[in-house]
Design a protein around this motif. Structure first.
Motif, PDB file in Angstrom:
ATOM      1  N   GLU A 126      93.666  74.366  43.260  1.00 43.07           N
ATOM      2  CA  GLU A 126      94.171  73.267  44.095  1.00 43.07           C
ATOM      3  C   GLU A 126      94.897  72.227  43.252  1.00 43.07           C
ATOM      4  OE1 GLU A 126      92.313  69.431  46.353  1.00 43.07           O
ATOM      5  OE2 GLU A 126      91.305  71.340  46.751  1.00 43.07           O
TER       6      GLU A 126
ATOM      7  N   LYS B   6      98.840  70.966  43.624  1.00 43.96           N
ATOM      8  CA  LYS B   6      99.183  69.582  43.952  1.00 43.96           C
ATOM      9  C   LYS B   6     100.021  68.935  42.852  1.00 43.96           C
ATOM     10  CE  LYS B   6      95.497  68.439  47.197  1.00 43.96           C
ATOM     11  NZ  LYS B   6      94.283  67.634  47.467  1.00 43.96           N
ATOM     12  N   LYS B   7      99.740  69.308  41.594  1.00 48.45           N
ATOM     13  CA  LYS B   7     100.504  68.738  40.483  1.00 48.45           C
ATOM     14  C   LYS B   7     101.930  69.256  40.462  1.00 48.45           C
ATOM     15  CE  LYS B   7     100.708  68.534  35.429  1.00 48.45           C
ATOM     16  NZ  LYS B   7     100.085  68.985  34.157  1.00 48.45           N
TER      17      LYS B   7
ATOM     18  N   GLY C  87     103.321  69.312  44.830  1.00 49.56           N
ATOM     19  CA  GLY C  87     102.656  68.363  45.714  1.00 49.56           C
ATOM     20  C   GLY C  87     103.415  68.068  46.994  1.00 49.56           C
TER      21      GLY C  87
ATOM     22  N   GLN D 211      98.590  68.158  51.910  1.00 48.14           N
ATOM     23  CA  GLN D 211      97.164  67.881  51.707  1.00 48.14           C
ATOM     24  C   GLN D 211      96.333  69.167  51.607  1.00 48.14           C
ATOM     25  OE1 GLN D 211      95.745  65.089  54.681  1.00 48.14           O
ATOM     26  NE2 GLN D 211      97.691  63.987  54.665  1.00 48.14           N
TER      27      GLN D 211
ATOM     28  N   ARG E   9      93.794  71.964  50.617  1.00 49.76           N
ATOM     29  CA  ARG E   9      92.443  71.945  50.030  1.00 49.76           C
ATOM     30  C   ARG E   9      92.014  73.379  49.743  1.00 49.76           C
ATOM     31  NH1 ARG E   9      88.339  68.583  53.655  1.00 49.76           N
ATOM     32  NH2 ARG E   9      86.988  69.251  51.949  1.00 49.76           N
TER      33      ARG E   9
END
Length: 500
Positions: free
Chosen positions: A349, A353-354, A357, A362, A364
């Motif tokens: 995850e 996101k890095k 992103g 969002q 998860r």
């Protein structure tokens, strides 16, 4: 006289000994013959649950580089299913082969192979009811047989793609030859007299084909690899409201949900994106997170290919097999295998996101997928699926071509099969299914009247807060609403782009 009598005694005794030696030699040879001719196979697992054996086969195949269709077979033994490679070898040869494989199996965390007699198990069979050059010509017979034969038999019917030019209606019984012959007679009894008799075929776990056309890799946009790497800014898909189509579709979908009796414990997310004009057609609950189920798997693939692109991992033949198992066959063990290589759910995850992103939103990824398949903690927003599919189609993701290839392999879908779409629709998708969720996300490609490709992305999600009393009925009904949604989107695309 005496000498002649002595000779009469000695001669029969010598002959008797010769006869005894000959008989003993023949007896030994006869006893040894079955041992010498006995042949052996390698068995990797036994289990009462066939699905566990099917999933385990993907791991064994990836570890040993064996083919699942011609080498690693699912066989039967009383109430068990087994994973076997029938090498038809002598005991010595089989033991040598097992020793060579077991080191690799142990390194992969798998059980060692065991040597068993080739007679210690039975081949399993399906019943092929009918073949055709097109899948849609089998759909009427499929529906009729399922209705006539009842759920016990009908639920095992499937339309499969057997090769590049043939489709088949198959009763997937996974039965011994005797049981399969009985099933064939049962099916034959309800077929028209003019029909060919059903035939037994080797039991192979081909995915049920849910589209009437062979999905082929779409022509990539004219984009260089360098531009691919340098386009990581990925401007987001235009967040338009969907305009009049939202207003038109929302009440229709609500009516369909009520009609399917899957209200009120349900929430739904709907999105459609025109990849030609680069804007939303439909955006309902676009930013609301929903359970991802197996639709998380393309994002796991993205995280892995990012590491490959950075030179931190390699994409070997084993990885390719596991990638196909994860996406085409929705293998949970294969998914967990990739997540472990990425350092676990949290690191997977964090990487997404890095690096992506703005694309994944969002997302998860909080758990490995449990053995039961009851994965409820991972989630994605509908807009995340659209952003991912948009970037994938534009070759803005690492190894986009391979991801498109794998997502385009024949497999289940809820966007084309059963929907009111042309038979030649191409689809690149991933479904998601749990006791609480029914969903699909994918790219559909049609052609306009000038022969040009017209791609668009569709996402349909129906999610419950509690398990339904009748799971199969709820899942069929939810899948039906998603297909209705896909049909409505197609009608809008047809109007806009003069599609065939």
């Amino acid at each position: 006289m005496v000498q002649r009598e002595t000779n009469r005694v000695i001669l029969p005794t010598a002959c008797l000994w010769v006869l005894i030696v000959a008989l003993l030699a023949a007896s030994v040879a006869e006893a040894a013959a079955p041992v010498q001719s006995r042949r052996y196979a390698l068995v990797y697992a036994w289990d009462t649950e066939r699905q566990r054996i099917l999933e385990y086969r993907q791991q064994v195949a990836a570890s040993l580089g064996l083919k699942t269709d011609s080498q690693l077979k699912i066989v039967g033994r009383e109430q068990d299913y087994g994973l076997v490679w029938n090498i038809n070898a002598s005991m010595a040869q089989a033991k040598k082969q097992a020793e060579q494989q077991n080191a690799r199996l142990r390194r992969a965390g798998l059980k060692p192979a065991q040597v068993v007699a080739s007679t210690g198990f039975s081949e399993l069979y399906h019943v092929r009811v009918r073949q055709a050059a097109r899948a849609d010509t089998l759909q009427g017979e499929y529906a009729r047989l399922k209705n006539v034969l009842g759920s016990r038999v009908g639920d095992k019917l499937a339309i499969e793609k057997t090769d590049s030019r043939q489709w088949a209606l198959v009763y997937r019984g996974w039965e011994s030859k005797k049981e399969a012959q009985k099933s064939a007679r049962n099916i034959a009894s309800v077929l028209p007299r003019t029909s060919k008799a059903p035939v037994l075929v080797a039991a192979i776990d081909r995915p049920a084909v849910m589209t009437a056309a062979d999905a082929a890799l779409a022509e990539p946009p004219n984009k260089s690899a360098a531009a691919d790497r340098n386009d990581r800014g990925r401007p987001q898909a235009r967040q338009e409201s969907g305009g009049g189509l939202n207003t038109k579709i929302a009440p229709l979908l609500q009516a369909e949900l009520r009609k399917a009796k899957i209200q009120p414990q349900v929430r739904a997310g709907w999105a459609a994106y025109d990849l030609t004009t680069d804007n939303y057609l439909v955006s309902i609950n676009l930013n609301r997170p929903f359970q991802a189920a197996s639709m998380i798997k393309p994002f796991v693939a993205l995280a892995f290919f990012h590491q490959v692109d950075k030179g931190k991992m390699s994409y070997t033949a084993q990885h390719r097999q596991m990638m196909e198992a994860m996406i085409q066959h929705s293998s949970n063990p294969a998914t967990n295998w990739f997540i472990r290589q990425l350092g676990g759910p949290a690191r997977c995850e964090a990487l997404l996101k890095k690096e992506y992103g703005r694309l994944v939103g969002q997302i998860r990824i909080r758990e490995y997928i449990p053995a039961s398949g009851r994965t409820y903690l991972n989630s994605v927003q509908p807009c995340g699926y659209i952003q991912f599919l948009r970037a994938l189609w534009r070759y803005q993701l690492p190894n986009s071509r391979e991801m498109l290839r794998v997502m385009g392999l024949p497999g289940p879908d809820r966007l084309v099969y059963g929907a009111d779409l042309p038979n030649n629709t191409e689809i690149y998708n991933k479904t998601g299914t749990t006791a609480l969720l029914c969903g699909d996300m994918g790219i559909l490609v049609l052609r306009d009247k000038e022969g040009r490709k017209v791609p668009y992305a569709v996402v349909g999600i129906v999610e419950r807060s509690s398990q339904p009393a009748n799971y199969k009925q709820w899942m069929r009904a939810s899948g039906g609403v998603i297909r209705d949604f896909s049909s409505l989107v197609y009608e809008e695309m047809k109007r806009k782009h003069n599609l065939l």
